[in-house]
Design a protein around this motif. Structure first.
Motif, PDB file in Angstrom:
ATOM      1  N   THR A  93       1.013  -1.467   0.147  1.00 49.35           N
ATOM      2  CA  THR A  93      -0.026   0.063  -0.112  1.00 49.35           C
ATOM      3  C   THR A  93       0.942   1.227  -0.043  1.00 49.35           C
ATOM      4  N   ALA A  94       0.583   2.254  -0.793  1.00 49.22           N
ATOM      5  CA  ALA A  94       1.164   3.417  -0.728  1.00 49.22           C
ATOM      6  C   ALA A  94      -0.026   4.548  -0.801  1.00 49.22           C
ATOM      7  N   TYR A  95       0.274   5.636  -0.734  1.00 49.65           N
ATOM      8  CA  TYR A  95      -0.832   6.796  -0.541  1.00 49.65           C
ATOM      9  C   TYR A  95      -0.226   8.068  -1.510  1.00 49.65           C
ATOM     10  N   PHE A  96      -1.063   8.787  -2.251  1.00 46.71           N
ATOM     11  CA  PHE A  96      -0.592   9.583  -3.282  1.00 46.71           C
ATOM     12  C   PHE A  96      -1.805  10.674  -3.406  1.00 46.71           C
ATOM     13  N   GLY A  97      -1.230  12.068  -3.327  1.00 50.35           N
ATOM     14  CA  GLY A  97      -2.005  13.388  -3.361  1.00 50.35           C
ATOM     15  C   GLY A  97      -1.552  14.138  -4.615  1.00 50.35           C
ATOM     16  N   ALA A 102      -4.153  16.495   3.219  1.00 49.43           N
ATOM     17  CA  ALA A 102      -4.113  16.228   1.482  1.00 49.43           C
ATOM     18  C   ALA A 102      -5.144  15.426   1.404  1.00 49.43           C
ATOM     19  N   GLU A 103      -5.664  15.391   0.284  1.00 44.79           N
ATOM     20  CA  GLU A 103      -6.759  14.673  -0.458  1.00 44.79           C
ATOM     21  C   GLU A 103      -5.683  13.598  -1.233  1.00 44.79           C
ATOM     22  N   VAL A 104      -5.851  12.323  -0.665  1.00 44.68           N
ATOM     23  CA  VAL A 104      -5.028  11.385  -1.176  1.00 44.68           C
ATOM     24  C   VAL A 104      -5.579   9.913  -1.641  1.00 44.68           C
ATOM     25  N   VAL A 105      -4.968   9.321  -2.260  1.00 42.57           N
ATOM     26  CA  VAL A 105      -5.578   8.066  -2.932  1.00 42.57           C
ATOM     27  C   VAL A 105      -4.562   6.912  -2.502  1.00 42.57           C
ATOM     28  N   VAL A 134       1.839  14.916  -2.820  1.00 42.33           N
ATOM     29  CA  VAL A 134       2.405  14.184  -1.533  1.00 42.33           C
ATOM     30  C   VAL A 134       2.582  12.742  -2.170  1.00 42.33           C
ATOM     31  N   VAL A 135       3.496  12.093  -1.489  1.00 45.15           N
ATOM     32  CA  VAL A 135       3.772  10.755  -1.483  1.00 45.15           C
ATOM     33  C   VAL A 135       3.855  10.079  -0.093  1.00 45.15           C
ATOM     34  N   PHE A 136       3.196   9.313   0.530  1.00 49.74           N
ATOM     35  CA  PHE A 136       3.344   8.716   1.756  1.00 49.74           C
ATOM     36  C   PHE A 136       3.293   7.248   1.540  1.00 49.74           C
ATOM     37  N   PRO A 162      11.157  24.270  -8.707  1.00 49.89           N
ATOM     38  CA  PRO A 162      11.375  23.140  -8.010  1.00 49.89           C
ATOM     39  C   PRO A 162      10.349  22.269  -7.783  1.00 49.89           C
ATOM     40  N   ILE A 163      10.262  21.038  -7.525  1.00 46.83           N
ATOM     41  CA  ILE A 163       9.486  20.251  -6.912  1.00 46.83           C
ATOM     42  C   ILE A 163       9.163  20.608  -5.707  1.00 46.83           C
ATOM     43  N   THR A 164       7.971  20.546  -5.469  1.00 46.12           N
ATOM     44  CA  THR A 164       7.514  20.732  -4.002  1.00 46.12           C
ATOM     45  C   THR A 164       6.907  19.556  -3.210  1.00 46.12           C
ATOM     46  N   THR A 165       6.770  18.408  -3.903  1.00 40.58           N
ATOM     47  CA  THR A 165       6.108  17.226  -3.316  1.00 40.58           C
ATOM     48  C   THR A 165       6.755  16.809  -2.010  1.00 40.58           C
TER      49      THR A 165
END
Length: 192
Positions: free
Chosen positions: A25-29, A74-77, A118-120, A148-151
């Motif tokens: 499992t991983a989470y992405f916004g 953050a809204e994430v999947v 975001v990446v969780f 620059p990437i702000t992720t």
């Protein structure tokens, strides 16, 4: 029906609950979670997806609270995938290539902390791969004229599953809003 046992409207597997053995499992916004969820559920090797909230300060946050900006979520999947069918690097590639990771607290016309990139992650290996992919993608982003990437990349905390009407929203509402799409850049992760 309890969301812990509600089947995914497209994939048929439970959207929340215990992850079957061998899956990750991983989470992405990446902005509004409706389009992001559709992109991930269409990926071969993804077992299930669910949308929700992560990275904020309030337990069991509601959509209205998250949209107010007061919770910091953050809204994430949530993406549950079989790494023997789709490597985590391929999931990351889809993430990087389908939104603008340089916009801070917005994505297109959607503005607010809930729309940040975001990446969780759930394992040390995922965390390392996500950080390495960001580093590999930054020169591509700069060459394309972006900043620059702000992720934000971090280990996953509590995931608060969103309200039922948000789950698989674009399957249930095919003409619904989607602000997601290819950004025209190719992430070199996994390319020798």
């Amino acid at each position: 029906m309890d969301r812990m046992t509600t089947p995914h409207a497209v994939l048929g597997n439970p959207i929340d609950g215990q992850t079957p053995e061998g899956l990750q499992t991983a989470y992405f916004g990446m902005g509004c979670f409706w389009g992001a969820e559709r992109m991930f559920w269409q990926t071969d090797g993804v077992w299930t997806t669910a949308v929700g909230y992560m990275g904020g300060s309030k337990a069991n946050a509601t959509y209205e609270e998250v949209c107010s900006g007061s919770t910091g979520h953050a809204e994430v999947v949530k993406v549950v995938f079989d790494p023997s069918q789709v490597p985590f690097e391929e999931i990351l590639r889809k993430f990087w290539e389908n939104h603008d990771p340089t916009q801070g607290n917005k994505q297109g016309n959607d503005i607010g902390t809930q729309y940040r990139s975001v990446v969780f992650t759930t394992t040390p290996e995922q965390l390392k791969a996500a950080e390495e992919s960001r580093t590999a993608f930054q020169p591509v982003v700069a060459e394309a004229g972006y900043g620059p990437i702000t992720t934000h990349i971090a280990p996953a905390g509590d995931f608060w599953i969103a309200e039922d009407y948000h789950q698989q929203y674009l399957h249930k509402n095919p003409q619904g809003y989607c602000n997601l799409g290819p950004n025209g850049m190719s992430c070199p992760i996994g390319i020798a």
